[in-house]
Enzyme design. Structure first.
Site, PDB file in Angstrom:
ATOM      1  N   TRP A 101       0.671  -1.252   0.032  1.00  0.00           N
ATOM      2  CA  TRP A 101      -0.004   0.262   0.005  1.00  0.00           C
ATOM      3  C   TRP A 101       0.721   0.919  -0.208  1.00  0.00           C
ATOM      4  O   TRP A 101       0.450   2.485  -0.791  1.00  0.00           O
ATOM      5  CB  TRP A 101      -1.009   0.097   1.297  1.00  0.00           C
ATOM      6  CG  TRP A 101      -1.833  -1.058   1.144  1.00  0.00           C
ATOM      7  CD1 TRP A 101      -1.736  -2.126   1.411  1.00  0.00           C
ATOM      8  CD2 TRP A 101      -3.145  -1.471  -0.319  1.00  0.00           C
ATOM      9  NE1 TRP A 101      -3.336  -3.279   1.417  1.00  0.00           N
ATOM     10  CE2 TRP A 101      -3.711  -2.841   0.499  1.00  0.00           C
ATOM     11  CE3 TRP A 101      -3.056  -0.891  -1.550  1.00  0.00           C
ATOM     12  CZ2 TRP A 101      -4.425  -3.041  -0.650  1.00  0.00           C
ATOM     13  CZ3 TRP A 101      -4.601  -1.285  -2.500  1.00  0.00           C
ATOM     14  CH2 TRP A 101      -4.723  -3.170  -2.215  1.00  0.00           C
ATOM     15  N   ASP A 171      -1.214   6.357   6.764  1.00  0.00           N
ATOM     16  CA  ASP A 171      -2.602   6.021   6.490  1.00  0.00           C
ATOM     17  C   ASP A 171      -2.691   4.481   7.405  1.00  0.00           C
ATOM     18  O   ASP A 171      -1.818   3.690   7.320  1.00  0.00           O
ATOM     19  CB  ASP A 171      -2.196   4.814   4.779  1.00  0.00           C
ATOM     20  CG  ASP A 171      -3.064   3.722   3.920  1.00  0.00           C
ATOM     21  OD1 ASP A 171      -4.338   3.990   5.063  1.00  0.00           O
ATOM     22  OD2 ASP A 171      -3.125   3.491   3.131  1.00  0.00           O
ATOM     23  N   LYS A 195     -12.314  -1.629   6.842  1.00  0.00           N
ATOM     24  CA  LYS A 195     -11.650  -2.432   7.713  1.00  0.00           C
ATOM     25  C   LYS A 195     -11.881  -2.792   9.320  1.00  0.00           C
ATOM     26  O   LYS A 195     -12.587  -3.762   9.567  1.00  0.00           O
ATOM     27  CB  LYS A 195     -10.243  -2.872   7.642  1.00  0.00           C
ATOM     28  CG  LYS A 195      -9.952  -3.122   6.198  1.00  0.00           C
ATOM     29  CD  LYS A 195      -8.263  -2.179   6.336  1.00  0.00           C
ATOM     30  CE  LYS A 195      -8.154  -1.993   4.273  1.00  0.00           C
ATOM     31  NZ  LYS A 195      -8.193  -3.372   3.748  1.00  0.00           N
TER      32      LYS A 195
HETATM   33  C1  LIG Z   1      -3.621  -0.147   4.503  1.00  0.00           C
HETATM   34  C2  LIG Z   1      -4.425   0.412   3.572  1.00  0.00           C
HETATM   35  N1  LIG Z   1      -3.935   1.036   2.431  1.00  0.00           N
HETATM   36  C3  LIG Z   1      -4.981   1.280   1.627  1.00  0.00           C
HETATM   37  C4  LIG Z   1      -6.228   0.224   1.076  1.00  0.00           C
HETATM   38  C5  LIG Z   1      -6.912   0.674  -0.273  1.00  0.00           C
HETATM   39  O1  LIG Z   1      -7.910   1.130   0.229  1.00  0.00           O
HETATM   40  P1  LIG Z   1      -9.686   1.347  -0.816  1.00  0.00           P
HETATM   41  O2  LIG Z   1      -9.696  -0.143  -1.235  1.00  0.00           O
HETATM   42  O3  LIG Z   1     -10.306   1.631  -0.182  1.00  0.00           O
HETATM   43  O4  LIG Z   1      -8.796   2.145  -1.868  1.00  0.00           O
HETATM   44  C6  LIG Z   1      -6.289  -1.191   1.866  1.00  0.00           C
HETATM   45  C7  LIG Z   1      -6.977  -1.905   1.284  1.00  0.00           C
HETATM   46  O5  LIG Z   1      -8.059  -2.394   0.776  1.00  0.00           O
HETATM   47  C8  LIG Z   1      -5.084  -1.001   3.226  1.00  0.00           C
HETATM   48  O6  LIG Z   1      -4.753  -2.039   3.219  1.00  0.00           O
END
Ligand SMILES: Cc1ncc(COP(=O)(O)O)c(C=O)c1O
Length: 360
Positions: A101, A171, A195
């Site tokens: 991520w 994040d 989550k």
């Molecule tokens: C730490 C983290 N950041 C970002 C995301 C991406 O999130 P989204 O699917 O809401 O864009 C995720 C998982 O989906 C994640 O676990």
């Protein structure tokens, strides 16, 4: 009705009380004669939903008045772009890469300026958090970026990096509201809610007011400019009303449970049950350096692909579901967010124990 113990990394289990309340209110929200899904986002009833949700997350996280709380669309991934678009005044940023991520966020930021990797744990498959006490952060960096809990690899920053006076952007998607944080340590905290907090598609960004500026580059889409959203109370366009409502219910649930101190206590207790078992098992092994272990996402392996597959299949048949590791890592991963009860973790460990005995 038969509910399973759902160890999904996201979208993930929500508190059963919250789901029941949402079901009960589905046809008639608070005497309005309609569902929250059918209601104007400009209505009095929805205004109360979003205002109450904001106040409740402010209370839970103890968010100072000089921070805005924005309820935005596009998930956490949208903020990978919004962060550099809104913050890169000098077109420079420092990224600490501790997993997929953060890597994606860095790649996105590179489109808008000179985003540099100042630390990484890629050398050991992201199984640890690098030492961030004295990083070579460019003096003119607009911010330092971390992914605080690495959902895929199961690591967590236990200590925030030394940003050398630069603002920190974090994040927190997979550790959102799992324990108390000091909001003042950050310039921006944001997380996709799917989550630990609510339904997918909504991201909550908590941003220090002075970082919400008008003078962003012309190319920044109106919707991605934080100022647009801040000036309009997250209602510039039609928001994800349903997700905001659901998050609001989760905030009330969290308050009723005793808030984030209590969540931390429970999450530590749950994680200890699983990690203690992993540390003593001959068949199952945790993959993360012990001091960097996440309380939320617990990856583990056996030494055989066949055994992994057998375990996942038999666990599923026993009502312990979504235990397959991320496709880039393999093995297993148990995500044990706020809504996972201690009994669920205990059941998993009991099952692992009997599986180990049966397959020696
Ligand atoms: C730490 C983290 N950041 C970002 C995301 C991406 O999130 P989204 O699917 O809401 O864009 C995720 C998982 O989906 C994640 O676990």
């Amino acid at each position: 009705m038969s509910r399973v113990y759902n160890f999904s990394a996201g979208p993930a289990a929500l508190p059963e009380e919250v789901l029941k309340q949402a079901a009960a209110e589905m046809l008639d929200y608070n005497g309005s004669g309609m569902s929250i899904n059918e209601m104007s986002h400009r209505s009095k009833a929805f205004d109360q939903v979003i205002q109450t949700a904001e106040q409740d997350i402010r209370d839970l996280m103890n968010i100072p008045d000089n921070y805005k709380v924005l309820f935005l669309q596009g998930g956490a991934s949208q903020q990978f772009a919004a962060v550099p678009m809104n913050l890169m005044q000098n077109k420079k940023a420092a990224y600490i890469v501790t997993g997929q991520w953060a890597k994606k966020a860095l790649a996105e930021a590179k489109k808008y300026g000179d985003a540099v990797e100042v630390a990484s744990s890629a050398d050991k498959t992201f199984s640890y958090i690098p030492d961030c006490s004295d990083l070579a952060i460019p003096e003119d960096a607009d911010y330092v970026y971390i992914c605080e809990n690495n959902t895929i690899y199961g690591t967590k920053f236990k200590k925030l990096p030394n940003t050398k006076g630069h603002i920190l952007v974090s994040d927190v998607s997979s550790c959102f509201l799992s324990e108390p944080v000091n909001v003042n340590d950050y310039g921006v905290i944001y997380g996709g809610v799917q989550k630990n907090v609510g339904p997918a598609g909504l991201v909550i960004s908590i941003i220090r007011e002075d970082l919400i500026r008008d003078d962003v580059p012309d190319y920044v889409p109106t919707m991605l400019k934080w100022k647009t959203q801040a000036d309009n109370g997250s209602l510039y366009n039609t928001p994800n009303c349903w997700a905001i409502y659901m998050c609001g219910l989760v905030f009330k649930w969290l308050k009723a449970q005793g808030g984030l101190e209590e969540m931390k206590r429970r999450n530590e207790e749950k994680a200890a049950i699983l990690y203690d078992f992993l540390d003593n098992s001959k068949m199952f092994k945790g993959t993360v350096r012990p001091e960097d272990r996440s309380l939320m996402n617990v990856p583990f392996i056996t030494d055989s692909e066949e055994l992994n597959a057998k375990f996942i299949s038999e666990a599923t048949a026993n009502g312990l579901v979504s235990l397959k590791g991320h496709r880039t890592v393999g093995g297993m991963r148990a995500s044990i967010y706020n809504a996972m009860p201690k009994e669920g973790v205990q059941k998993l460990v009991d099952f692992m124990e009997s599986f180990e005995k049966a397959n020696q």
